[in-house]
Write a protein that holds these residues in place. Structure first.
Motif, PDB file in Angstrom:
ATOM      1  N   LEU A  78      -3.571  40.878  42.966  1.00 41.35           N
ATOM      2  CA  LEU A  78      -2.332  40.182  43.309  1.00 41.35           C
ATOM      3  C   LEU A  78      -2.145  40.106  44.820  1.00 41.35           C
ATOM      4  CD1 LEU A  78      -0.023  41.881  40.665  1.00 41.35           C
ATOM      5  CD2 LEU A  78      -1.233  39.702  40.462  1.00 41.35           C
TER       6      LEU A  78
ATOM      7  N   ALA B 183      -0.660  47.667  40.386  1.00 42.11           N
ATOM      8  CA  ALA B 183       0.364  46.650  40.165  1.00 42.11           C
ATOM      9  C   ALA B 183       0.177  45.941  38.832  1.00 42.11           C
ATOM     10  CB  ALA B 183       0.356  45.634  41.311  1.00 42.11           C
TER      11      ALA B 183
ATOM     12  N   GLN C 291       9.883  39.959  41.562  1.00 50.03           N
ATOM     13  CA  GLN C 291       9.065  38.987  40.840  1.00 50.03           C
ATOM     14  C   GLN C 291       8.739  39.498  39.443  1.00 50.03           C
ATOM     15  OE1 GLN C 291       9.122  36.106  42.589  1.00 50.03           O
ATOM     16  NE2 GLN C 291      10.121  37.526  43.986  1.00 50.03           N
TER      17      GLN C 291
ATOM     18  N   TRP D 266       1.881  36.584  43.454  1.00 50.08           N
ATOM     19  CA  TRP D 266       3.079  37.359  43.132  1.00 50.08           C
ATOM     20  C   TRP D 266       4.294  36.425  43.052  1.00 50.08           C
ATOM     21  CZ3 TRP D 266       1.388  42.626  44.453  1.00 50.08           C
ATOM     22  CH2 TRP D 266       2.106  43.606  43.755  1.00 50.08           C
TER      23      TRP D 266
ATOM     24  N   MET E 212       8.461  41.975  45.844  1.00 49.18           N
ATOM     25  CA  MET E 212       7.418  42.022  44.810  1.00 49.18           C
ATOM     26  C   MET E 212       7.992  42.585  43.512  1.00 49.18           C
ATOM     27  SD  MET E 212       3.954  42.899  47.025  1.00 49.18           S
ATOM     28  CE  MET E 212       4.368  44.574  47.321  1.00 49.18           C
TER      29      MET E 212
ATOM     30  N   LEU F 240       3.055  45.262  36.151  1.00 51.64           N
ATOM     31  CA  LEU F 240       3.278  43.989  35.457  1.00 51.64           C
ATOM     32  C   LEU F 240       3.291  44.207  33.951  1.00 51.64           C
ATOM     33  CD1 LEU F 240       3.634  40.937  35.402  1.00 51.64           C
ATOM     34  CD2 LEU F 240       1.156  40.705  35.745  1.00 51.64           C
TER      35      LEU F 240
END
Length: 147
Positions: A33, A127, A105, A38, A102, A131
């Motif tokens: 990412l 990350a 998002q 992002w 971030m 997610l």
């Protein structure tokens, strides 16, 4: 507002029966990412939230791995590319602003009014795990590795 067609690193497909498939599409970087993807994740899920043609979302990664986390090849991802002329406090504040942006998002994924099903294969790192936690249901293949 962004349309699905303007997304560079995400593929959005209507696969029928009100089901959308969203694919992280940076296979050459193992779907790491960067700031651009992002932002596209946030833009995409804001659109899906209000899209009457979508009732469920399948999120997946293109290529060998779902997502290898933060793309560290771009030093400016967390504000690390800040000018050396800035003092440490200003650099730290820039990093904090970037991290908060971030996180926002991924909150768009979490707040999406449609159920988000995640298909995980290969590596799901850093990350990518964050997610994954924003999705409603997670399915992992036998080769999935979480780090």
């Amino acid at each position: 507002m962004t349309s699905y067609k303007s997304l560079k690193f995400l593929k959005v497909e209507n696969v029928g029966d009100f089901v959308y498939k969203v694919t992280l599409n940076r296979p050459e970087k193992y779907n790491a990412l960067n700031l651009e993807i992002w932002g596209e994740i946030g833009d995409c899920f804001k659109l899906i939230h209000d899209d009457p043609d979508c009732r469920v979302v399948i999120l997946q990664g293109e290529g060998k791995h779902f997502c290898t986390g933060l793309d560290m090849s771009s030093g400016s991802v967390l504000g690390m590319g800040s000018s050396d002329e800035q003092d440490q406090a200003r650099k730290s504040r820039a990093t904090r602003r970037n991290v908060e942006w971030m996180q926002r998002q991924f909150t768009y994924v979490d707040d999406c009014s449609k159920p988000v099903l995640l298909a995980i294969h290969g590596y799901c790192m850093g990350a990518g795990v964050d997610l994954a936690t924003a999705c409603d249901i997670r399915y992992a293949s036998k080769d999935a590795v979480f780090l």
